[in-house]
Design an enzyme around this catalytic site. Structure first.
Site, PDB file in Angstrom:
ATOM      1  CG  ASP A 159       6.027   5.652   8.009  1.00 52.40           C
ATOM      2  OD1 ASP A 159       4.795   5.670   8.184  1.00 52.40           O
ATOM      3  OD2 ASP A 159       6.556   5.560   6.893  1.00 52.40           O
ATOM      4  CG  ASP A 188       1.466   6.767   7.119  1.00 52.88           C
ATOM      5  OD1 ASP A 188       0.417   6.112   6.963  1.00 52.88           O
ATOM      6  OD2 ASP A 188       2.308   6.889   6.219  1.00 52.88           O
ATOM      7  CG  ASP A 192       4.756   2.098   6.714  1.00 54.14           C
ATOM      8  OD1 ASP A 192       4.162   1.245   7.405  1.00 54.14           O
ATOM      9  OD2 ASP A 192       4.202   3.114   6.245  1.00 54.14           O
ATOM     10  NE  ARG A 241      -2.430   0.613   5.071  1.00 54.52           N
ATOM     11  CZ  ARG A 241      -2.004   1.675   4.398  1.00 54.52           C
ATOM     12  NH1 ARG A 241      -0.830   2.212   4.701  1.00 54.52           N
ATOM     13  NH2 ARG A 241      -2.734   2.212   3.439  1.00 54.52           N
TER      14      ARG A 241
END
Length: 365
Positions: A159, A188, A192, A241
């Site tokens: 991340d 990733d 997040d 996302r």
């Protein structure tokens, strides 16, 4: 620097203290003057970061950790000006009044911190920023790029910025978050949040070239995350996302979404998304509930869907389009101004990202 300020902080931090120079492209003084936390980060008591504390300069990740750990206490306010490239080679674990680690910028069990890029810029190269059990954090004017969870080197679970476990009041503003591919290439998420993270704003930032823009909630059962604002951001060449929202409430306004390759805002597991005056272009399934049968909801108004294609609904796909309609109502606790949707691509192009002088929208195209 006034001598009284130096006496109040430990020697390890005093050694890093620098004066604000008129020639720097961006200084902490000008940064603090340019705007304040917006959106949900302005609620719950507000987000002020290191306001009122000492200012230090760091050119390595180790110096960032030294500044954090050398404070009088874990909540002593501090602004850390960062210049140059931060990488694995110059980021080591430092002991002191906080918990750090090598190979990642660790903000753990601390509060009242601002990290801001200055001078010729700050690049976190293959190094992520991890925020855990912390509150009142500001990150501005930096680039974080190519953080991997597999391959070499790795950092922060892949991340760019990751938040988890009882995080409150984080404002991330005018940053570039960049990957060079998806999960198969070792990356990733870019942004997040999980395990009870709340009152966060991402503003005037760019997120590019990633399989995953970001998530709110690590699983369908992780519904403790909420109150997130995204505004005046550019999402470009992202597979999905933008974000994935599991439970909780989020507000997206005046963002520019370009080339969402698989899906965009994925509201699911009871989540509520307020989606206003955003511009979606050359994308697929820009809004809806995807990859689950646990529905989420949305309130929509003023959005433009330019060359957006929509999937056929099935058991695990519920796109909002081709004619998106509201399925819930969301009231936010803060004031904000909506830019005209047709102007959003132009406004975001001139204001979003690091090294733009912290420019903000003035409402004009």
């Amino acid at each position: 620097m006034k001598r009284s300020v130096v006496r109040r902080i430990p020697a390890v931090v005093a050694a890093l203290l620098v004066s604000t120079t008129a020639g720097a492209a961006l200084t902490a003084g000008s940064a603090s003057a340019a705007g304040a936390a917006t959106g949900y980060a302005s609620a719950n008591g507000g987000t002020t970061g290191g306001q009122g504390g000492a200012t230090v300069r760091a050119t390595t990740g180790t110096q960032i950790h030294q500044a954090l750990c050398g404070r009088a206490g874990t909540s002593t306010p501090i602004t850390i000006e960062v210049q140059g490239t931060i990488n694995h080679g110059n980021t080591s674990k430092v002991s002191g009044s906080c918990d750090t680690a090598a190979g990642v910028i660790e903000l753990k069990k601390i509060s009242n911190v601002t990290i801001i890029g200055v001078g010729s810029g700050a690049v976190f190269d293959q190094i992520g920023i991890h925020i855990r059990e912390s509150r009142n954090i500001i990150i501005r004017n930096v680039t974080i790029q190519n953080v991997k969870k597999s391959g070499s080197p790795t950092s922060n679970g892949g991340d760019a910025i990751g938040m988890e476990r009882d995080v409150r009041n984080v404002w991330v503003d005018h940053v570039n978050l960049i990957a060079s591919g998806g999960e198969s290439a070792g990356y990733d998420g870019l942004f997040d949040m999980k395990d009870n993270t709340q009152y966060v704003t991402l503003s005037y930032s760019t997120l590019r070239n990633s399989g995953r823009g970001g998530l709110v909630g690590s699983s369908e059962s992780d519904r403790s995350n909420s109150f997130i604002t995204y505004h005046h951001n550019l999402y470009q060449n992202i597979d999905s996302r933008t974000p994935l929202l599991r439970g909780g409430t989020a507000h997206m306004y005046n963002n520019n979404y370009v080339s969402l390759n698989e899906s965009g805002i994925n509201s699911r597991a009871g989540a509520k998304a307020k989606v206003e005056n955003n511009y979606f272009k050359n994308s697929r399934d820009a809004l809806g509930t995807f990859y689950t049968d646990e529905a989420g909801y949305w309130q929509v108004s003023g959005n433009t869907f330019d060359n957006v294609t929509w999937s056929t609904p099935d058991d695990e796909t519920n796109p909002a389009g081709p004619n998106p309609q509201s399925t819930t109502s969301v009231t936010v606790p803060y004031s904000y101004r909506l830019d005209q949707t047709s102007c959003v691509p132009t406004i975001v192009a001139r204001t979003a990202g690091a090294n733009t002088g912290l420019k903000e929208s003035d409402g004009s195209c």
